[in-house]
Write a protein that holds these residues in place. Structure first.
Motif, PDB file in Angstrom:
ATOM      1  N   ALA A 138       0.825  -1.222   0.000  1.00 13.91           N
ATOM      2  CA  ALA A 138       0.000   0.000   0.000  1.00 13.91           C
ATOM      3  C   ALA A 138       0.855   1.266   0.000  1.00 13.91           C
ATOM      4  N   LEU A 139       2.177   1.110  -0.014  1.00 10.43           N
ATOM      5  CA  LEU A 139       3.054   2.279   0.158  1.00 10.43           C
ATOM      6  C   LEU A 139       3.781   2.713  -1.103  1.00 10.43           C
ATOM      7  N   MET A 140       4.231   1.745  -1.930  1.00 11.32           N
ATOM      8  CA  MET A 140       4.989   2.109  -3.134  1.00 11.32           C
ATOM      9  C   MET A 140       4.878   1.006  -4.179  1.00 11.32           C
ATOM     10  N   PRO A 141       5.057   1.352  -5.473  1.00 13.41           N
ATOM     11  CA  PRO A 141       4.833   0.347  -6.525  1.00 13.41           C
ATOM     12  C   PRO A 141       5.927  -0.714  -6.617  1.00 13.41           C
ATOM     13  N   MET A 142       7.189  -0.338  -6.384  1.00 16.39           N
ATOM     14  CA  MET A 142       8.290  -1.301  -6.511  1.00 16.39           C
ATOM     15  C   MET A 142       9.232  -1.180  -5.319  1.00 16.39           C
ATOM     16  N   VAL A 143       9.783  -2.323  -4.894  1.00 11.83           N
ATOM     17  CA  VAL A 143      10.582  -2.373  -3.669  1.00 11.83           C
ATOM     18  C   VAL A 143      11.930  -3.028  -3.949  1.00 11.83           C
ATOM     19  N   ASN A 144      12.983  -2.470  -3.367  1.00 11.77           N
ATOM     20  CA  ASN A 144      14.312  -3.092  -3.400  1.00 11.77           C
ATOM     21  C   ASN A 144      14.600  -3.709  -2.038  1.00 11.77           C
ATOM     22  N   LEU A 145      14.971  -4.974  -2.048  1.00  8.75           N
ATOM     23  CA  LEU A 145      15.233  -5.713  -0.809  1.00  8.75           C
ATOM     24  C   LEU A 145      16.698  -6.137  -0.774  1.00  8.75           C
ATOM     25  N   VAL A 146      17.379  -5.847   0.332  1.00  7.79           N
ATOM     26  CA  VAL A 146      18.752  -6.309   0.524  1.00  7.79           C
ATOM     27  C   VAL A 146      18.788  -7.256   1.712  1.00  7.79           C
ATOM     28  N   TYR A 176       3.216  -8.401  -7.641  1.00  5.85           N
ATOM     29  CA  TYR A 176       4.656  -8.473  -7.883  1.00  5.85           C
ATOM     30  C   TYR A 176       5.267  -7.083  -7.687  1.00  5.85           C
ATOM     31  N   ASN A 177       5.797  -6.839  -6.533  1.00  4.19           N
ATOM     32  CA  ASN A 177       6.344  -5.511  -6.232  1.00  4.19           C
ATOM     33  C   ASN A 177       7.853  -5.493  -6.097  1.00  4.19           C
ATOM     34  N   LEU A 178       8.502  -6.653  -6.249  1.00  4.45           N
ATOM     35  CA  LEU A 178       9.946  -6.698  -6.042  1.00  4.45           C
ATOM     36  C   LEU A 178      10.673  -6.246  -7.304  1.00  4.45           C
ATOM     37  N   PHE A 179      11.427  -5.159  -7.203  1.00  6.70           N
ATOM     38  CA  PHE A 179      12.228  -4.718  -8.351  1.00  6.70           C
ATOM     39  C   PHE A 179      13.602  -5.377  -8.307  1.00  6.70           C
ATOM     40  N   ASN A 180      14.276  -5.261  -7.158  1.00  4.53           N
ATOM     41  CA  ASN A 180      15.616  -5.860  -7.073  1.00  4.53           C
ATOM     42  C   ASN A 180      15.808  -6.554  -5.729  1.00  4.53           C
ATOM     43  N   TYR A 181      16.478  -7.706  -5.785  1.00  2.00           N
ATOM     44  CA  TYR A 181      16.881  -8.430  -4.579  1.00  2.00           C
ATOM     45  C   TYR A 181      18.399  -8.529  -4.607  1.00  2.00           C
ATOM     46  N   SER A 182      19.044  -8.136  -3.529  1.00  2.82           N
ATOM     47  CA  SER A 182      20.503  -8.228  -3.441  1.00  2.82           C
ATOM     48  C   SER A 182      20.878  -8.994  -2.191  1.00  2.82           C
ATOM     49  N   ASN A 183      21.900  -9.838  -2.319  1.00  2.00           N
ATOM     50  CA  ASN A 183      22.408 -10.561  -1.152  1.00  2.00           C
ATOM     51  C   ASN A 183      23.830 -10.089  -0.861  1.00  2.00           C
ATOM     52  N   ILE A 184      24.097  -9.831   0.413  1.00  2.00           N
ATOM     53  CA  ILE A 184      25.441  -9.432   0.846  1.00  2.00           C
ATOM     54  C   ILE A 184      25.999 -10.516   1.761  1.00  2.00           C
ATOM     55  N   GLY A 185      27.157 -11.069   1.390  1.00  2.00           N
ATOM     56  CA  GLY A 185      27.854 -12.000   2.279  1.00  2.00           C
ATOM     57  C   GLY A 185      27.534 -13.464   2.084  1.00  2.00           C
ATOM     58  N   TYR A 186      27.018 -13.848   0.888  1.00  2.00           N
ATOM     59  CA  TYR A 186      26.670 -15.273   0.714  1.00  2.00           C
ATOM     60  C   TYR A 186      27.936 -16.126   0.657  1.00  2.00           C
ATOM     61  N   LEU A 223      23.120  -0.737  -0.635  1.00  2.00           N
ATOM     62  CA  LEU A 223      22.291  -0.333   0.508  1.00  2.00           C
ATOM     63  C   LEU A 223      21.683   1.045   0.274  1.00  2.00           C
ATOM     64  N   ARG A 224      22.356   1.894  -0.492  1.00  2.00           N
ATOM     65  CA  ARG A 224      21.819   3.230  -0.794  1.00  2.00           C
ATOM     66  C   ARG A 224      20.548   3.126  -1.639  1.00  2.00           C
ATOM     67  N   ASP A 225      20.424   2.023  -2.362  1.00  2.00           N
ATOM     68  CA  ASP A 225      19.269   1.842  -3.256  1.00  2.00           C
ATOM     69  C   ASP A 225      18.189   0.950  -2.636  1.00  2.00           C
ATOM     70  N   ALA A 226      18.358   0.553  -1.371  1.00  2.00           N
ATOM     71  CA  ALA A 226      17.429  -0.407  -0.736  1.00  2.00           C
ATOM     72  C   ALA A 226      16.285   0.309  -0.038  1.00  2.00           C
ATOM     73  N   ASN A 227      15.116  -0.338  -0.019  1.00  2.00           N
ATOM     74  CA  ASN A 227      13.990   0.115   0.817  1.00  2.00           C
ATOM     75  C   ASN A 227      13.927  -0.695   2.104  1.00  2.00           C
ATOM     76  N   ILE A 228      14.165  -2.013   1.967  1.00  2.00           N
ATOM     77  CA  ILE A 228      14.134  -2.926   3.121  1.00  2.00           C
ATOM     78  C   ILE A 228      15.509  -3.572   3.248  1.00  2.00           C
ATOM     79  N   VAL A 229      16.068  -3.565   4.452  1.00  2.00           N
ATOM     80  CA  VAL A 229      17.307  -4.307   4.714  1.00  2.00           C
ATOM     81  C   VAL A 229      17.006  -5.343   5.790  1.00  2.00           C
ATOM     82  N   THR A 230      17.335  -6.599   5.488  1.00  2.00           N
ATOM     83  CA  THR A 230      17.069  -7.689   6.427  1.00  2.00           C
ATOM     84  C   THR A 230      18.385  -8.415   6.700  1.00  2.00           C
TER      85      THR A 230
END
Length: 388
Positions: A138-146, A176-186, A223-230
């Protein structure tokens, strides 16, 4: 305002807080207590929120946990020279079903983000990231998740959601709201070749542990381009945490995980941050203190945010043009912070929701590579994604 889902911070933690120095962070927080109820949220920038839910952990055997030790460690730290106001809203307890917990978490995150408050989530199992992601519907059309993790957590999306398969659900569940998924440290040996290939085919980004160890600054633009960091605590090397938390002899060390947390805080886009897979044990001081310091660095980062991405004002940036493999790449450098971006050309015939992604954060090294006729990897993946 419906915060009925929240239970107050325990009296045990509050009693401990009374014994701390008046200069400590715990004495400066707005805390949800039994006596005073939910604090006034006007002017609050960051809200700490515990989520007592771990039933979708693949190794769940009915064990309960609390976040009291983390709170005691965090409250005892001293704040920096901050203008940031922080509240501790207490915990969302496990609902009748896991879906009930997800619903409560989703509603609470949505309310907080609409109030321009960044939720910092402390949780059991990392599948809670799915509920965090759904709050953005309900907040934005596309989301970047790190995801800071030793595994991709793509899993088998045909099966019920678990803490090792929630990313597959995020990719495949509508809307389908995920624009980009990034993994750090795999770490390669924790991920099947099929998952590694799938990350490549979807043009998602992944940074191996060795790359991050070698140069932590490469993750800043991500991380500068992320909306959610998990953040999965299993990404931290075993020597840095207490007995029950140990997972792998290799992983990020305390300094690296705190640097990543600070980068997430500095990002103008990050609007929710979660720390998951906490496993309390009798020798818990090290893990709880590490988590407290991760949170401290995130708050420090938020306090250092600088609005440097207003490219309407030509005096605020420098522009550089390079030619790489018949592509003209346009780079922008902020005069205020020295941070870099690269323009992603849009294909006129592609009708999609991605129009806001015209500028991609990058590093100075990406610009130098482009000058040497080498296509920056982040630019290539984003360009391919926009061409699909």
């Amino acid at each position: 305002m419906n915060f009925n889902f929240l239970s107050p911070v325990s009296d045990n933690v509050l009693a401990h807080n009374e014994l701390l120095s008046t200069q400590s962070l715990g004495r400066k927080l707005r805390v949800h207590s039994k006596q005073k109820g939910i604090p006034e949220l006007q002017g609050v920038d960051i809200a700490l929120l515990g989520v007592i839910e771990n039933r979708n952990d693949v190794n769940y055997i009915g064990e309960a946990f609390t976040l009291d030790e983390i709170r005691k460690s965090l409250y005892a730290l001293f704040p920096g020279s901050w203008n940031t106001t922080v509240a501790d809203l207490g915990d969302i307890n496990a609902g009748e079903s896991v879906e009930d917990t997800y619903f409560a978490l989703r509603e609470t995150i949505e309310i907080l983000i609409k109030k321009h408050i960044i939720p910092v989530l402390l949780g059991g199992s990392q599948d809670l990231t799915y509920a965090n992601y759904r709050a953005y519907d309900a907040l934005m059309p596309m989301v970047n998740l790190v995801n800071v993790d030793c595994k991709f957590d793509l899993g088998d999306s045909a099966k019920p959601i678990k803490n090792n398969s929630y990313v597959g659900k995020i990719i495949l569940d509508e809307p389908y709201n995920l624009f980009n998924y990034s993994n750090i440290g795999y770490q390669t040996y924790f991920n099947s070749q099929e998952e590694i290939d799938l990350m490549e085919r979807l043009y998602f980004e992944s940074y191996r542990l060795g790359e991050v160890n070698k140069d932590i600054t490469i993750v800043e633009p991500v991380l500068r381009d992320a909306n959610i960091v998990t953040l999965d605590l299993k990404s931290v090397k075993g020597a840095e945490v207490s007995l029950k938390q140990k997972f792998s002899p290799n992983g990020l060390d305390g300094k690296e995980i705190c640097a990543i947390s600070r980068y997430a805080g500095i990002s103008n886009k990050v609007s929710s941050f979660g720390i998951y897979e906490y496993k309390p044990s009798h020798d818990d001081e090290v893990t709880s203190m590490l988590i407290a310091q991760i949170i401290w660095y995130f708050i420090e980062g938020v306090n250092c945010r600088v609005k440097d991405d207003n490219f309407a004002d030509e005096k605020s940036y420098q522009k550089f043009y390079t030619l790489v493999e018949s592509h003209e790449l346009v780079f922008y450098k902020s005069n205020k912070t020295g941070r870099w971006w690269v323009e992603i050309p849009f294909l006129a015939e592609v009708n999609n929701k991605l129009k806001r992604h015209t500028l991609l954060p990058c590093t100075h090294q990406d610009y130098l590579d482009a000058c040497n006729d080498k296509v920056p990897n982040r630019w290539f993946k984003a360009f391919q994604k926009n061409s699909v």
